[in-house]
Design a protein around this motif. Structure first.
Motif, PDB file in Angstrom:
ATOM      1  N   ARG A 162       0.825  -1.203   0.000  1.00 51.72           N
ATOM      2  CA  ARG A 162       0.000   0.000   0.000  1.00 51.72           C
ATOM      3  C   ARG A 162       0.865   1.262   0.000  1.00 51.72           C
ATOM      4  O   ARG A 162       0.537   2.264  -0.670  1.00 51.72           O
ATOM      5  N   GLU A 165       1.809   2.004  -3.513  1.00 50.56           N
ATOM      6  CA  GLU A 165       0.733   2.653  -4.261  1.00 50.56           C
ATOM      7  C   GLU A 165       0.596   4.117  -3.868  1.00 50.56           C
ATOM      8  O   GLU A 165       0.429   4.997  -4.728  1.00 50.56           O
ATOM      9  N   GLU A 188      -5.283  -7.522  -1.627  1.00 49.69           N
ATOM     10  CA  GLU A 188      -6.423  -6.632  -1.428  1.00 49.69           C
ATOM     11  C   GLU A 188      -6.041  -5.313  -0.766  1.00 49.69           C
ATOM     12  O   GLU A 188      -6.873  -4.406  -0.660  1.00 49.69           O
ATOM     13  N   THR A 190      -4.040  -3.193  -2.015  1.00 45.86           N
ATOM     14  CA  THR A 190      -3.699  -2.228  -3.057  1.00 45.86           C
ATOM     15  C   THR A 190      -4.474  -2.560  -4.316  1.00 45.86           C
ATOM     16  O   THR A 190      -4.939  -3.685  -4.504  1.00 45.86           O
ATOM     17  N   ARG A 191      -4.599  -1.565  -5.184  1.00 40.38           N
ATOM     18  CA  ARG A 191      -5.153  -1.815  -6.517  1.00 40.38           C
ATOM     19  C   ARG A 191      -4.061  -1.987  -7.564  1.00 40.38           C
ATOM     20  O   ARG A 191      -4.354  -2.159  -8.740  1.00 40.38           O
TER      21      ARG A 191
END
Length: 264
Positions: A162, A165, A188, A190-191
């Protein structure tokens, strides 16, 4: 993302999935097995199905004639195993230098939880800003490493990806948490597309089972070095890994397609 970043991401992956083989270990470990004749290794793994290879900028002239049209990533920081602190990664190049070296993307290593985390956060933030000016994707090697951090803890790994990101990278590499269920938490968090590191080499089955577990958790592929470039048959193990990542093969199917023993 910009059209340039999108286009270059396609050069280091296939349909959003990535089989990347980092071979920047020469600066860290020296000319270990698989890296002395790096030309032959690069030829083998790209014939086996790797989407991209990764090295430090000085190795670029040895990469391009042997990568069979596949992608190239330049790594931009490093440390050595014989130095005072291997977690203290220092910058080794710039985005402009990577572009001159023919890179499709750049990568940067950050140890989240280490004593060097503050400097590495600053350096990665500066790198993503520079890369965005040129439409160059950034791969962050975001590990959970430090005096009070368990490197396979899914919460720590989730924090690491995360953070990547939040700093503006395009794809993130991290350690595997040990099983598919716990790795779902990491993915899940991060995208970003999440690819897993290989670490020290295990058996062929252990390697492929790890890849299968990461993909089942929603991972986007692998960025594995020693498990591939130090294999006695780099082309075969790459073919097995690519079979899981790109063709959704089971562990046994991947090993069989690659002609590797189906050891129990």
């Amino acid at each position: 993302m910009t059209p340039g970043i999108d286009a270059r991401l396609e050069r280091i992956g296939t349909d959003g999935k990535h089989v990347i083989v980092p071979m920047d270990h020469g600066i860290t470990l020296g000319a270990v097995d698989g890296l002395r004749d790096i030309e032959s290794t690069i030829d083998a793994i790209t014939r086996g199905g790797a989407d991209a290879v990764l090295t430090q900028k000085g190795i670029a002239p040895r990469v391009h004639p042997n990568k069979n049209g596949k992608g190239y990533i330049t790594h931009l920081n490093a440390s050595t195993s014989i130095g005072p602190d291997s977690n203290d990664k220092r910058p080794t190049g710039t985005v402009k230098e990577a572009i001159r070296a023919g890179a499709d993307a750049v990568s940067f290593h950050i140890n989240v939880g280490s004593n060097h985390e503050p400097d590495q956060i600053t350096q990665l933030a500066e790198l993503t800003a520079e890369a965005s000016e040129y439409g160059i994707p950034v791969l962050a090697m975001a590990y959970a490493r430090g005096p009070d951090v368990e490197g396979d803890d899914p919460e720590a790994l989730g924090h690491a990806v995360r953070l990547a990101e939040e700093l503006g990278v395009d794809i993130v590499k991290t350690g595997y948490s040990g099983d598919s269920e716990s790795f779902e938490y990491v993915v899940e968090s991060t995208r970003l597309p999440v690819v897993i590191a290989g670490g020290a080499r295990g058996t062929d089955r252990e390697t492929i089972e790890m890849v299968r577990g990461a993909m089942d958790a929603g991972g986007a592929g692998i960025s594995m070095g020693r498990s591939i470039f130090q294999h006695e048959d780099p082309e075969a193990i790459t073919r097995a890994v690519a079979g899981v990542v790109h063709d959704d093969l089971s562990t046994d199917e991947a090993l069989e397609v690659a002609g590797l023993a189906l050891e129990v």
